[in-house]
Scaffold this motif. Sequence first.
Motif, mmCIF file in Angstrom:
data_model
loop_
_atom_site.group_PDB
_atom_site.id
_atom_site.type_symbol
_atom_site.label_atom_id
_atom_site.label_comp_id
_atom_site.label_asym_id
_atom_site.label_seq_id
_atom_site.Cartn_x
_atom_site.Cartn_y
_atom_site.Cartn_z
ATOM 1 N N UNK A 102 24.445 4.995 -4.469
ATOM 2 C CA UNK A 102 23.968 3.669 -4.848
ATOM 3 C C UNK A 102 22.579 3.497 -4.240
ATOM 4 N N UNK A 103 21.563 3.508 -5.072
ATOM 5 C CA UNK A 103 20.182 3.476 -4.598
ATOM 6 C C UNK A 103 19.597 2.080 -4.756
ATOM 7 N N UNK A 104 18.933 1.594 -3.703
ATOM 8 C CA UNK A 104 18.238 0.313 -3.789
ATOM 9 C C UNK A 104 16.945 0.364 -2.983
ATOM 10 N N UNK A 105 15.985 -0.463 -3.387
ATOM 11 C CA UNK A 105 14.725 -0.584 -2.666
ATOM 12 C C UNK A 105 14.755 -1.865 -1.857
ATOM 13 N N UNK A 106 14.319 -1.760 -0.623
ATOM 14 C CA UNK A 106 14.382 -2.878 0.312
ATOM 15 C C UNK A 106 12.967 -3.219 0.775
ATOM 16 N N UNK A 107 12.608 -4.477 0.675
ATOM 17 C CA UNK A 107 11.289 -4.917 1.137
ATOM 18 C C UNK A 107 11.233 -4.857 2.660
ATOM 19 N N UNK A 108 10.331 -4.054 3.180
ATOM 20 C CA UNK A 108 10.208 -3.913 4.628
ATOM 21 C C UNK A 108 9.347 -4.972 5.267
ATOM 22 N N UNK A 109 8.761 -5.829 4.440
ATOM 23 C CA UNK A 109 7.894 -6.896 4.939
ATOM 24 C C UNK A 109 7.743 -7.959 3.865
ATOM 25 N N UNK A 110 7.240 -9.104 4.227
ATOM 26 C CA UNK A 110 7.026 -10.180 3.266
ATOM 27 C C UNK A 110 5.724 -9.969 2.501
ATOM 28 N N UNK A 111 5.622 -10.656 1.365
ATOM 29 C CA UNK A 111 4.398 -10.562 0.582
ATOM 30 C C UNK A 111 4.511 -9.548 -0.534
ATOM 31 N N UNK B 8 1.659 3.311 5.816
ATOM 32 C CA UNK B 8 0.286 3.165 5.325
ATOM 33 C C UNK B 8 -0.771 3.629 6.311
ATOM 34 N N UNK B 9 -0.498 3.530 7.625
ATOM 35 C CA UNK B 9 -1.487 3.971 8.605
ATOM 36 C C UNK B 9 -0.808 4.308 9.926
ATOM 37 N N UNK B 10 -1.242 5.395 10.522
ATOM 38 C CA UNK B 10 -0.602 5.847 11.764
ATOM 39 C C UNK B 10 -0.920 4.933 12.940
ATOM 40 N N UNK B 11 -1.951 4.114 12.819
ATOM 41 C CA UNK B 11 -2.345 3.250 13.939
ATOM 42 C C UNK B 11 -1.589 1.928 13.975
ATOM 43 N N UNK C 248 0.829 -1.209 0.000
ATOM 44 C CA UNK C 248 0.000 0.000 0.000
ATOM 45 C C UNK C 248 0.860 1.253 0.000
ATOM 46 N N UNK C 249 1.951 1.207 -0.771
ATOM 47 C CA UNK C 249 2.863 2.353 -0.791
ATOM 48 C C UNK C 249 2.275 3.515 -1.585
ATOM 49 N N UNK C 250 2.853 4.696 -1.326
ATOM 50 C CA UNK C 250 2.465 5.912 -2.030
ATOM 51 C C UNK C 250 3.446 6.155 -3.173
ATOM 52 N N UNK C 251 3.014 6.105 -4.435
ATOM 53 C CA UNK C 251 3.936 6.321 -5.552
ATOM 54 C C UNK C 251 4.650 7.664 -5.491
ATOM 55 N N UNK C 252 3.948 8.707 -5.064
ATOM 56 C CA UNK C 252 4.588 10.024 -5.015
ATOM 57 C C UNK C 252 5.719 10.044 -3.998
ATOM 58 N N UNK C 253 5.441 9.582 -2.793
ATOM 59 C CA UNK C 253 6.469 9.613 -1.759
ATOM 60 C C UNK C 253 7.664 8.735 -2.120
ATOM 61 N N UNK C 254 7.403 7.666 -2.833
ATOM 62 C CA UNK C 254 8.489 6.783 -3.244
ATOM 63 C C UNK C 254 9.320 7.413 -4.358
ATOM 64 N N UNK C 255 8.676 8.226 -5.182
ATOM 65 C CA UNK C 255 9.386 8.827 -6.316
ATOM 66 C C UNK C 255 10.389 9.885 -5.875
ATOM 67 N N UNK D 291 4.122 -6.175 -2.769
ATOM 68 C CA UNK D 291 4.202 -4.756 -2.426
ATOM 69 C C UNK D 291 3.468 -3.985 -3.513
ATOM 70 N N UNK D 292 2.233 -3.613 -3.206
ATOM 71 C CA UNK D 292 1.353 -2.949 -4.154
ATOM 72 C C UNK D 292 0.984 -1.564 -3.665
ATOM 73 N N UNK D 293 0.802 -0.642 -4.601
ATOM 74 C CA UNK D 293 0.299 0.672 -4.235
ATOM 75 C C UNK D 293 -1.223 0.629 -4.182
ATOM 76 N N UNK D 294 -1.818 1.719 -3.724
ATOM 77 C CA UNK D 294 -3.277 1.764 -3.641
ATOM 78 C C UNK D 294 -3.928 1.968 -5.007
ATOM 79 N N UNK D 295 -3.108 2.162 -6.060
ATOM 80 C CA UNK D 295 -3.671 2.310 -7.402
ATOM 81 C C UNK D 295 -3.212 1.169 -8.318
ATOM 82 N N UNK D 296 -2.671 0.101 -7.714
ATOM 83 C CA UNK D 296 -2.361 -1.095 -8.486
ATOM 84 C C UNK D 296 -0.939 -1.243 -8.962
ATOM 85 N N UNK D 297 -0.074 -0.250 -8.713
ATOM 86 C CA UNK D 297 1.332 -0.392 -9.085
ATOM 87 C C UNK D 297 1.996 -1.424 -8.172
#
Length: 342
Positions: free
Chosen positions: A53-62, A93-96, A29-36, A64-70
């Motif tokens: 050297x830039x890399x993306x790291x999975x912060x959890x298993x499963x 994704x959520x403050x709670x 449920x990532x935000x494309x804008x914030x990631x960009x 990784x989809x955005x809320x618009x399907x990316x």
Amino acid sequence: MSYRISSHQTLSAETMPRVPNVSVVVFNKFSPFHLSIPSIVFGNDSLHESFFNLQFVAGEEGPILSDIGMEIHTKTTLESLAKADIIIVPYWRTIDERPNAQLIEALRLANKRGALMVGLCLGGYVLAYSGLLAGKRAATHWELEEDFTRRFPETSLDTNALYVEDNGVITSAGTAAGIDCCLYIFRKYYSSKIANRIARRMVVPPYRDGGQAQFIEQPIPITTSDSRINELMEKIRSDIGRKYTLDELANSVMMTRRTFTRKFHKATGMAFGEWLASERLNFAQDLLESTELNIDQIVAKTGFSSVFLFRDKFKQRYAVTPNRWRKTFHGRNCCGIRNLTT
């Protein structure tokens, strides 16, 4: 000791300083804008050069989809954070929701060994849940100030800041403040000139006011759609210390003073005096960072009429004195990275 490289100098592979590793932690449920934002600033697409050297790291298993399907596909796991110089959490994704235990432990270990920890917008909640903001100052989105203070009373929230750095942990306010924050990080490792090149490519607005105004770059127009104005701007930049009058400049481009004033403002979005002061302040900023010139010499080179006027204009723009700027940025060398100017 730091050094700068002019446009005609090159570095061999043996003398080139180590490029820092930037890890951006991503979640479902990532935000494309914030990631960009970190992708553009720390990737090599903007300047076609590799400063990080830039890399993306999975912060959890499963997945990784955005809320618009990316969807993001990365095989890089939390173990890789052990080699990161800079770790960015660009959203949450959520403050709670409390982040998973594996991520919290990885962030704590990275912080302990000295990695620069960054939470953009709601990413600050991840750092706070991990205990990295206890006893520190922080920034967050203005709509969440009350909630953040209630959840993390041990953190001192700066409600007037676009971003805050405290003892190796940086947090930013909402959305576009992430751009300011990432540009600030860029200049911690390299020079203001290179960071300004990134800002111009991103078409960042010329002025960004805020509680951290002294650290925010002030990009100004390099070229315009008017060729005569462009040529004049380059000529003035090459001799910025001279005194200029509107009548002289108007005559040089075969315009009346009134027409020149109108066309210059239309081309740059700025009055000529405002543009010239910005150019002189940017040049002074670079001299403070890269040379040993005293204030009188800098005033002479930049064309200000007096030391008093220079200090007044500089403090108005950056909210600090020239001497304070020099103490903050002169010869900065973080994590073994040297200041490079191209």
